[in-house]
Design a protein around this motif. Structure first.
Motif, PDB file in Angstrom:
ATOM      1  N   ILE A   1       1.027  -0.689   0.091  1.00 23.07           N
ATOM      2  CA  ILE A   1      -0.153  -0.425   0.331  1.00 23.07           C
ATOM      3  C   ILE A   1       1.221   1.165  -0.578  1.00 23.07           C
ATOM      4  N   ILE A   2       0.861   1.926  -1.008  1.00 25.93           N
ATOM      5  CA  ILE A   2       1.858   3.002  -1.177  1.00 25.93           C
ATOM      6  C   ILE A   2       0.507   4.511  -1.352  1.00 25.93           C
ATOM      7  N   ARG A   3       1.432   5.238   0.009  1.00 26.97           N
ATOM      8  CA  ARG A   3       0.089   6.311   0.242  1.00 26.97           C
ATOM      9  C   ARG A   3       0.872   7.326  -0.178  1.00 26.97           C
ATOM     10  N   PHE A   4       0.969   8.069  -1.474  1.00 27.60           N
ATOM     11  CA  PHE A   4       1.288   9.495  -1.594  1.00 27.60           C
ATOM     12  C   PHE A   4       0.949  11.093  -0.022  1.00 27.60           C
ATOM     13  N   HIS A   5       1.692  11.843   0.086  1.00 27.30           N
ATOM     14  CA  HIS A   5       1.374  12.776   0.796  1.00 27.30           C
ATOM     15  C   HIS A   5       1.155  13.998   0.523  1.00 27.30           C
ATOM     16  N   ALA A   6       1.219  13.780  -0.662  1.00 26.64           N
ATOM     17  CA  ALA A   6       1.206  15.718  -1.812  1.00 26.64           C
ATOM     18  C   ALA A   6       0.466  14.766  -3.290  1.00 26.64           C
ATOM     19  N   LEU A   7       0.032  15.352  -3.522  1.00 22.56           N
ATOM     20  CA  LEU A   7      -0.071  15.995  -5.373  1.00 22.56           C
ATOM     21  C   LEU A   7       1.351  15.673  -5.949  1.00 22.56           C
ATOM     22  N   PRO A   8       1.728  15.288  -7.094  1.00 17.85           N
ATOM     23  CA  PRO A   8       3.172  16.299  -7.610  1.00 17.85           C
ATOM     24  C   PRO A   8       2.998  17.279  -8.399  1.00 17.85           C
ATOM     25  N   SER A   9       4.015  18.387  -8.120  1.00 20.57           N
ATOM     26  CA  SER A   9       4.049  19.951  -8.391  1.00 20.57           C
ATOM     27  C   SER A   9       5.489  20.011  -8.997  1.00 20.57           C
ATOM     28  N   ALA A  10       5.541  20.995 -10.135  1.00 20.35           N
ATOM     29  CA  ALA A  10       6.334  21.634 -10.875  1.00 20.35           C
ATOM     30  C   ALA A  10       7.837  20.904 -10.285  1.00 20.35           C
ATOM     31  N   ALA A  11       7.758  21.176  -8.627  1.00 16.39           N
ATOM     32  CA  ALA A  11       9.397  21.225  -8.257  1.00 16.39           C
ATOM     33  C   ALA A  11       9.839  19.754  -7.657  1.00 16.39           C
ATOM     34  N   LEU A  12       8.114  18.989  -7.737  1.00 16.69           N
ATOM     35  CA  LEU A  12       8.208  17.309  -6.360  1.00 16.69           C
ATOM     36  C   LEU A  12       7.442  16.436  -7.534  1.00 16.69           C
ATOM     37  N   PRO A  13       7.883  16.435  -8.999  1.00 14.18           N
ATOM     38  CA  PRO A  13       7.410  15.525  -9.731  1.00 14.18           C
ATOM     39  C   PRO A  13       7.063  13.816  -8.901  1.00 14.18           C
ATOM     40  N   VAL A  14       7.469  13.270  -8.095  1.00 16.53           N
ATOM     41  CA  VAL A  14       7.300  12.124  -7.274  1.00 16.53           C
ATOM     42  C   VAL A  14       7.203  12.714  -5.876  1.00 16.53           C
ATOM     43  N   PRO A  15       5.752  12.610  -5.240  1.00 21.45           N
ATOM     44  CA  PRO A  15       5.730  13.534  -3.742  1.00 21.45           C
ATOM     45  C   PRO A  15       6.305  12.377  -2.961  1.00 21.45           C
ATOM     46  N   PRO A  16       6.282  12.804  -1.723  1.00 20.09           N
ATOM     47  CA  PRO A  16       6.485  11.553  -0.820  1.00 20.09           C
ATOM     48  C   PRO A  16       6.105  10.880  -0.570  1.00 20.09           C
ATOM     49  N   PHE A  17       5.779   9.649  -0.316  1.00 16.47           N
ATOM     50  CA  PHE A  17       4.727   8.751   0.717  1.00 16.47           C
ATOM     51  C   PHE A  17       5.569   7.954   1.166  1.00 16.47           C
ATOM     52  N   SER A  18       4.653   7.107   1.921  1.00 16.15           N
ATOM     53  CA  SER A  18       4.246   6.056   2.548  1.00 16.15           C
ATOM     54  C   SER A  18       4.150   4.766   2.440  1.00 16.15           C
ATOM     55  N   LEU A  19       5.293   4.238   3.054  1.00 15.15           N
ATOM     56  CA  LEU A  19       4.084   2.349   2.864  1.00 15.15           C
ATOM     57  C   LEU A  19       3.248   1.910   3.806  1.00 15.15           C
ATOM     58  N   HIS A  20       2.784   1.626   3.210  1.00 21.61           N
ATOM     59  CA  HIS A  20       1.820   0.715   4.859  1.00 21.61           C
ATOM     60  C   HIS A  20       1.681  -0.774   4.476  1.00 21.61           C
ATOM     61  N   ALA A  21       1.643  -1.139   5.961  1.00 23.17           N
ATOM     62  CA  ALA A  21       0.894  -3.131   6.136  1.00 23.17           C
ATOM     63  C   ALA A  21      -0.021  -3.865   5.484  1.00 23.17           C
ATOM     64  N   ASP A  22      -0.374  -4.704   5.078  1.00 24.38           N
ATOM     65  CA  ASP A  22      -1.802  -4.969   4.447  1.00 24.38           C
ATOM     66  C   ASP A  22      -2.158  -5.181   6.067  1.00 24.38           C
ATOM     67  N   SER A  23      -1.731  -5.468   7.040  1.00 24.73           N
ATOM     68  CA  SER A  23      -2.680  -5.295   7.457  1.00 24.73           C
ATOM     69  C   SER A  23      -3.209  -3.814   8.218  1.00 24.73           C
ATOM     70  N   SER A  24      -2.905  -3.061   7.450  1.00 28.28           N
ATOM     71  CA  SER A  24      -3.676  -1.747   7.893  1.00 28.28           C
ATOM     72  C   SER A  24      -4.809  -0.866   6.962  1.00 28.28           C
ATOM     73  N   LEU A  25      -5.179  -2.209   5.675  1.00 32.20           N
ATOM     74  CA  LEU A  25      -6.842  -1.581   5.485  1.00 32.20           C
ATOM     75  C   LEU A  25      -7.821  -2.735   5.965  1.00 32.20           C
ATOM     76  N   LEU A  26      -8.897  -1.919   6.995  1.00 32.55           N
ATOM     77  CA  LEU A  26      -9.706  -2.174   7.659  1.00 32.55           C
ATOM     78  C   LEU A  26     -10.807  -3.135   6.421  1.00 32.55           C
ATOM     79  N   LEU A  27     -10.932  -3.904   6.738  1.00 29.05           N
ATOM     80  CA  LEU A  27     -11.568  -4.567   5.707  1.00 29.05           C
ATOM     81  C   LEU A  27     -13.398  -4.556   5.469  1.00 29.05           C
TER      82      LEU A  27
END
Length: 183
Positions: free
Chosen positions: A3-29
């Motif tokens: 699960i890859i969660r982006f913290h923001a949308l891309p911009s000219a200065a940051l084409p790939v914004p910061p992101f976090s990886l989440h464990a599959d157990s973070s999903l609420l079924l």
């Protein structure tokens, strides 16, 4: 599954914004209620557009990416309302919390606009960056069936309180405190 969660949308200065990886157990079924943790006074749900990958791929060309997207939905990332109140040692652990991502119903498409907490939200800018960001991530890592990407809906958050969260067309969930579950 990633699960890859982006913290923001891309911009000219940051084409790939910061992101976090989440464990599959973070999903609420689906069908499970959300229990708000009690160690933090105020919690919010930050809405995201969720995209599920439907086939194995690496270094996917932008023109082929629609073949790899399997479904789309809305999701909520549950986090503390005041990030500064979280102890610095716990910030990294926050993204590993179980049941911290509420996933809506999957579908083939989303409307270009939705209503979140009585305020319209335009999804067009988000939907336009989905494929380029997934392609950029696929340059570095293999995407597998079931991987989920979360793209934030800017400037939106829903204060959490016991009751019900409803974001048509995808999310409908009961919210409880842990104390209420003990009754």
């Amino acid at each position: 599954m990633k699960i890859i969660r982006f913290h923001a949308l891309p911009s000219a200065a940051l084409p790939v914004p910061p992101f976090s990886l989440h464990a599959d157990s973070s999903l609420l079924l689906p069908g499970r209620p959300l229990f708000m943790p009690e160690e933090q006074a105020a919690w919010v749900a930050r809405p995201h557009v969720a995209v599920r990958i439907g086939r194995l791929g690496k270094n996917i060309a932008l023109r082929f990416l629609p073949r790899y997207r399997d479904a789309i939905s809305l999701a909520l990332h549950i986090t503390s309302a005041d990030a500064s109140s979280v102890a610095p040692a716990l910030v990294a652990l926050r993204d590993l919390s179980d049941a911290s991502i509420v996933l809506g119903s999957w579908s083939d498409s989303l409307p270009s606009s939705i209503v979140i907490a009585d305020t319209p939200a335009d999804l067009s800018p988000i939907l336009s960056v989905v494929d380029p960001l997934i392609a950029a991530i696929s340059e570095r890592t293999t995407l597998k069936t079931g991987d989920i990407f979360l793209f934030p809906i800017p400037d939106r958050s829903i204060p959490l309180a016991p009751g019900h969260i409803e974001i048509p067309p995808a999310i409908s969930r009961r919210v409880y405190t842990s104390a209420a579950a003990d009754d």
